[in-house]
Design an enzyme around this catalytic site. Structure first.
Site, PDB file in Angstrom:
ATOM      1  N   HIS A  16      69.535 -20.103  41.023  1.00  0.00           N
ATOM      2  CA  HIS A  16      70.858 -20.715  41.709  1.00  0.00           C
ATOM      3  C   HIS A  16      70.605 -21.427  42.704  1.00  0.00           C
ATOM      4  CE1 HIS A  16      75.363 -20.112  43.243  1.00  0.00           C
ATOM      5  NE2 HIS A  16      74.559 -20.914  43.808  1.00  0.00           N
ATOM      6  N   HIS A  18      71.447 -25.231  45.107  1.00  0.00           N
ATOM      7  CA  HIS A  18      72.112 -26.755  45.150  1.00  0.00           C
ATOM      8  C   HIS A  18      71.302 -27.883  45.538  1.00  0.00           C
ATOM      9  CE1 HIS A  18      76.188 -24.555  45.325  1.00  0.00           C
ATOM     10  NE2 HIS A  18      75.426 -23.613  45.625  1.00  0.00           N
ATOM     11  N   LYS A 102      79.067 -23.016  35.004  1.00  0.00           N
ATOM     12  CA  LYS A 102      79.233 -22.451  36.191  1.00  0.00           C
ATOM     13  C   LYS A 102      80.840 -22.157  36.339  1.00  0.00           C
ATOM     14  CE  LYS A 102      79.250 -21.002  40.450  1.00  0.00           C
ATOM     15  NZ  LYS A 102      78.222 -20.812  41.453  1.00  0.00           N
ATOM     16  N   HIS A 139      80.729 -17.506  40.204  1.00  0.00           N
ATOM     17  CA  HIS A 139      81.249 -17.190  41.657  1.00  0.00           C
ATOM     18  C   HIS A 139      82.147 -16.080  41.680  1.00  0.00           C
ATOM     19  CE1 HIS A 139      81.293 -18.542  45.831  1.00  0.00           C
ATOM     20  NE2 HIS A 139      82.161 -17.861  45.879  1.00  0.00           N
ATOM     21  N   HIS A 177      74.758 -14.605  43.386  1.00  0.00           N
ATOM     22  CA  HIS A 177      74.738 -14.161  44.756  1.00  0.00           C
ATOM     23  C   HIS A 177      75.560 -12.994  45.214  1.00  0.00           C
ATOM     24  CE1 HIS A 177      78.236 -16.661  44.830  1.00  0.00           C
ATOM     25  NE2 HIS A 177      77.705 -17.961  44.770  1.00  0.00           N
ATOM     26  N   ASP A 250      70.601 -19.628  46.040  1.00  0.00           N
ATOM     27  CA  ASP A 250      71.645 -20.235  46.748  1.00  0.00           C
ATOM     28  C   ASP A 250      71.597 -21.269  47.876  1.00  0.00           C
ATOM     29  OD1 ASP A 250      74.302 -21.167  46.725  1.00  0.00           O
ATOM     30  OD2 ASP A 250      74.897 -19.365  47.639  1.00  0.00           O
TER      31      ASP A 250
HETATM   32  C1  NCD Z   1      77.551 -23.500  48.436  1.00  0.00           C
HETATM   33  C2  NCD Z   1      77.620 -24.891  48.624  1.00  0.00           C
HETATM   34  O1  NCD Z   1      77.570 -25.378  50.014  1.00  0.00           O
HETATM   35  O2  NCD Z   1      77.608 -25.851  47.800  1.00  0.00           O
HETATM   36  N1  NCD Z   1      77.713 -22.755  49.734  1.00  0.00           N
HETATM   37  C3  NCD Z   1      77.319 -21.497  49.959  1.00  0.00           C
HETATM   38  O3  NCD Z   1      77.829 -20.849  51.114  1.00  0.00           O
HETATM   39  N2  NCD Z   1      76.945 -20.940  49.323  1.00  0.00           N
HETATM   40  C4  NCD Z   1      78.665 -23.146  47.564  1.00  0.00           C
HETATM   41  C5  NCD Z   1      78.438 -21.780  46.877  1.00  0.00           C
HETATM   42  O4  NCD Z   1      77.600 -21.754  46.130  1.00  0.00           O
HETATM   43  O5  NCD Z   1      79.391 -20.895  47.060  1.00  0.00           O
HETATM   44 ZN    ZN Z   2      75.883 -21.454  45.579  1.00  0.00          ZN
END
Ligand code: NCD
Ligand code: ZN
Length: 352
Positions: A16, A18, A102, A139, A177, A250
């Site tokens: 996971h 970003h 997702k 999520h 998460h 995450d």
């Molecule tokens: C994530 C983001 O910033 O894209 N933020 C987070 O707090 N984890 C979004 C997410 O995965 O919930």
């Molecule tokens: Zn995330």
């Protein structure tokens, strides 16, 4: 008693992550591609990655940003919306372009406006995914205004996740998460079609760390960290060796002005020091022998993939390992997660 000071692991994966886009992508991708073989790439760009065409284009942008010599495979996902076409999903999965879909409940987190409001409207997609064995990354938080933010995960399990899994028992689901003992217990209770990812930061911080002695925007993420008893349940789950649990960092960078302001974004950037943080947590639990399962074996097994062939070395150093406090990207500066203790484990790549 002998103390372990060196450990060889299969190269880890991040289930996971970003990576964002453009200058931010270029700035932060090396932090992951240096140590990780693969990562499940979150589709919550603006606009989101909703179709096979979008995923293909995003994948190309990631590959173009990859530093020379880094050995990394992005595993793409599609953002589920109420207009997602089951056929597009099936074809993207069949061609190997995507590894998961997702699910964001609308409004649950950063860039989730296009998420699902009425779960009935995505049942045709879920049915198709169950049929072809494509995992759904969830999520797991309700967004109802009357549900307290600290209860949103537990309520989601009761109201949404459990009924969904009963309706689609063949659907492979990753609870992403997880932050609560409720999440741990539910993940354990499921069969082979259910797993959960745990982040680095939720193994380290609890809600006091965010709020006591002044508000710490760099510890704010979603789902928000909970009470200490929940953190302890996560540590027990991650270090247990159970195949139901694996790493999804995450890691979610935002430039500092968007974190430290009147209405700060959720997200913690952990990609660069995750392996050092995890080695510390597992060592404290006397569970270094379970670290490889958590970072490198359980994830691929759930996704039906082989573990990475290459290995990394974790070496315990006397002097603390130095990490930058910030990553300076073309889109601004990103603060690196500070675990609040010195890190002594250093990750070193072994040649292929
Ligand atoms: C994530 C983001 O910033 O894209 N933020 C987070 O707090 N984890 C979004 C997410 O995965 O919930
Ligand atoms: Zn995330």
């Amino acid at each position: 008693m002998s103390t372990t000071t060196r450990l060889t692991l299969r190269r880890p994966d991040d289930w996971h992550l970003h990576l964002r886009d453009d200058e931010m992508l270029k700035g932060i991708l090396p932090s992951t591609s240096e140590n990780f073989g693969r990562a499940i790439i979150m589709p919550n760009l603006v606009p989101p990655v909703v179709s096979a065409k979008d995923a293909k284009a995003y994948r190309e942008r990631i590959m173009a940003a990859l530093p020379e010599g880094h050995d990394f495979t992005p595993l793409m996902t599609l953002y589920l919306t109420e207009t997602t076409d089951p056929q597009d999903v099936a074809e993207a999965a069949k061609s190997g372009l995507i590894s998961a879909v997702k699910l964001y409940p609308a409004g649950a987190t950063t860039n989730s406006q296009s998420g699902v409001r009425d779960f009935e409207n995505v049942s045709n997609v879920l049915e198709k995914m169950a049929e072809i064995g494509l995992p759904l990354c969830v999520h797991g938080e309700v967004t109802d205004a009357d549900v307290d933010i600290f209860d949103r995960e537990a309520v989601f399990i009761d109201r949404i996740l459990d009924p969904m899994r009963k309706r689609f028992p063949q659907l492979k689901v990753v609870m992403e998460h997880i932050t609560t003992k409720d999440g741990v217990d539910y993940a354990k209770s499921g069969g082979d079609n259910l797993a959960a990812t745990i982040t680095t930061h939720h193994l380290i911080i609890n809600r006091n760390d965010i709020l006591v002695g002044g508000i710490k925007p760099h510890f704010y993420c979603l789902p928000v960290a909970k009470r200490e008893e929940h953190r302890l349940a996560l540590v027990a789950a991650a270090t247990s060796g159970s195949p139901r649990f694996f790493l999804g960092t995450d890691s979610a960078p935002h430039r500092d002005e968007r974190k430290v302001c009147g209405c700060g974004c959720a997200g913690i950037f952990t990609a660069i020091n995750t392996m050092s943080c995890l080695a510390h947590v597992f060592e404290n639990e006397g569970a270094l022998d379970q670290l490889e399962a958590f970072t490198s074996l359980n994830g691929p097994a759930f996704y039906g993939m082989a573990a990475n062939e290459r290995t990394i070395e974790l070496v315990k150093c006397d002097a603390p390992v130095e990490f930058p406090s910030h990553i300076h990207t073309g889109d601004g500066s990103v603060t690196v997660f500070d675990p609040g203790f010195p890190l002594h484990w250093k990750a070193i790549n072994n040649p292929s």
